[in-house]
Design a protein around this motif. Structure first.
Motif, short mmCIF file in Angstrom:
data_model
loop_
_atom_site.label_atom_id
_atom_site.label_comp_id
_atom_site.label_asym_id
_atom_site.label_seq_id
_atom_site.Cartn_x
_atom_site.Cartn_y
_atom_site.Cartn_z
N GLY A 1 0.82 -1.21 0.00
CA GLY A 1 0.00 0.00 0.00
C GLY A 1 0.85 1.26 0.00
O GLY A 1 0.56 2.23 -0.72
N ALA A 2 1.94 1.26 0.77
CA ALA A 2 2.82 2.42 0.82
C ALA A 2 3.50 2.66 -0.53
O ALA A 2 3.63 3.80 -0.98
N VAL A 3 3.94 1.59 -1.16
CA VAL A 3 4.59 1.72 -2.48
C VAL A 3 3.59 2.24 -3.51
O VAL A 3 3.92 3.11 -4.33
N LEU A 4 2.37 1.73 -3.47
CA LEU A 4 1.35 2.19 -4.42
C LEU A 4 1.00 3.66 -4.20
O LEU A 4 0.82 4.41 -5.17
N VAL A 5 0.92 4.09 -2.95
CA VAL A 5 0.65 5.50 -2.68
C VAL A 5 1.79 6.36 -3.21
O VAL A 5 1.57 7.39 -3.87
N ALA A 6 3.02 5.95 -2.92
CA ALA A 6 4.17 6.73 -3.38
C ALA A 6 4.21 6.79 -4.91
O ALA A 6 4.45 7.86 -5.49
N ALA A 7 3.96 5.65 -5.56
CA ALA A 7 3.96 5.63 -7.02
C ALA A 7 2.82 6.49 -7.59
O ALA A 7 3.01 7.21 -8.58
N GLY A 8 1.67 6.44 -6.95
CA GLY A 8 0.55 7.25 -7.41
C GLY A 8 0.81 8.73 -7.27
O GLY A 8 0.44 9.52 -8.15
N VAL A 9 1.48 9.12 -6.19
CA VAL A 9 1.81 10.53 -6.00
C VAL A 9 2.88 10.98 -6.99
O VAL A 9 2.77 12.04 -7.61
N VAL A 10 3.92 10.17 -7.17
CA VAL A 10 5.02 10.54 -8.06
C VAL A 10 4.54 10.64 -9.51
O VAL A 10 4.88 11.59 -10.22
N PHE A 11 3.76 9.65 -9.95
CA PHE A 11 3.33 9.63 -11.35
C PHE A 11 2.01 10.37 -11.57
O PHE A 11 1.54 10.46 -12.71
#
Length: 94
Positions: free
Chosen positions: A23-33
């Motif tokens: 979940g943390a990786v998906l949030v970070a990826a969603g924010v970055v991209f």
């Protein structure tokens, strides 16, 4: 103060960590991209992990309470469990 020591190992700890990390990786990826879909999926994943953790903790508490109740059944006694020699026989003095 709340006692946070573990009495037994947590069998689902690996899955809880995996869900949180994913979940943390998906949030970070969603924010970055800039992908709102990834953030939404991450939020859903984290909520599912939270619900699973809550339900598993409730199940474990119920199981612990059942074990404690079974263990205490043999230890409980009251005045009615005394033998005939131990009972007060109507206040007569011996």
């Amino acid at each position: 103060m709340i006692d946070r020591t573990r009495r037994e190992p947590d069998y689902y700890l690996d899955w809880k960590v995996r869900l949180f990390f994913t979940g943390a990786v998906l949030v970070a990826a969603g924010v970055v991209f800039g992908q709102d879909v990834l953030v939404l999926i991450a939020i859903i994943l984290l909520v599912v992990g939270l619900l699973a953790m809550t339900l598993l903790n409730r199940r474990r508490k119920r199981a612990d309470e059942a074990v404690a109740a079974e263990a205490s059944e043999g230890e409980d006694w009251d005045a009615d469990d005394r033998g005939p020699d131990d009972r007060d026989m109507g206040g007569s003095a011996r």
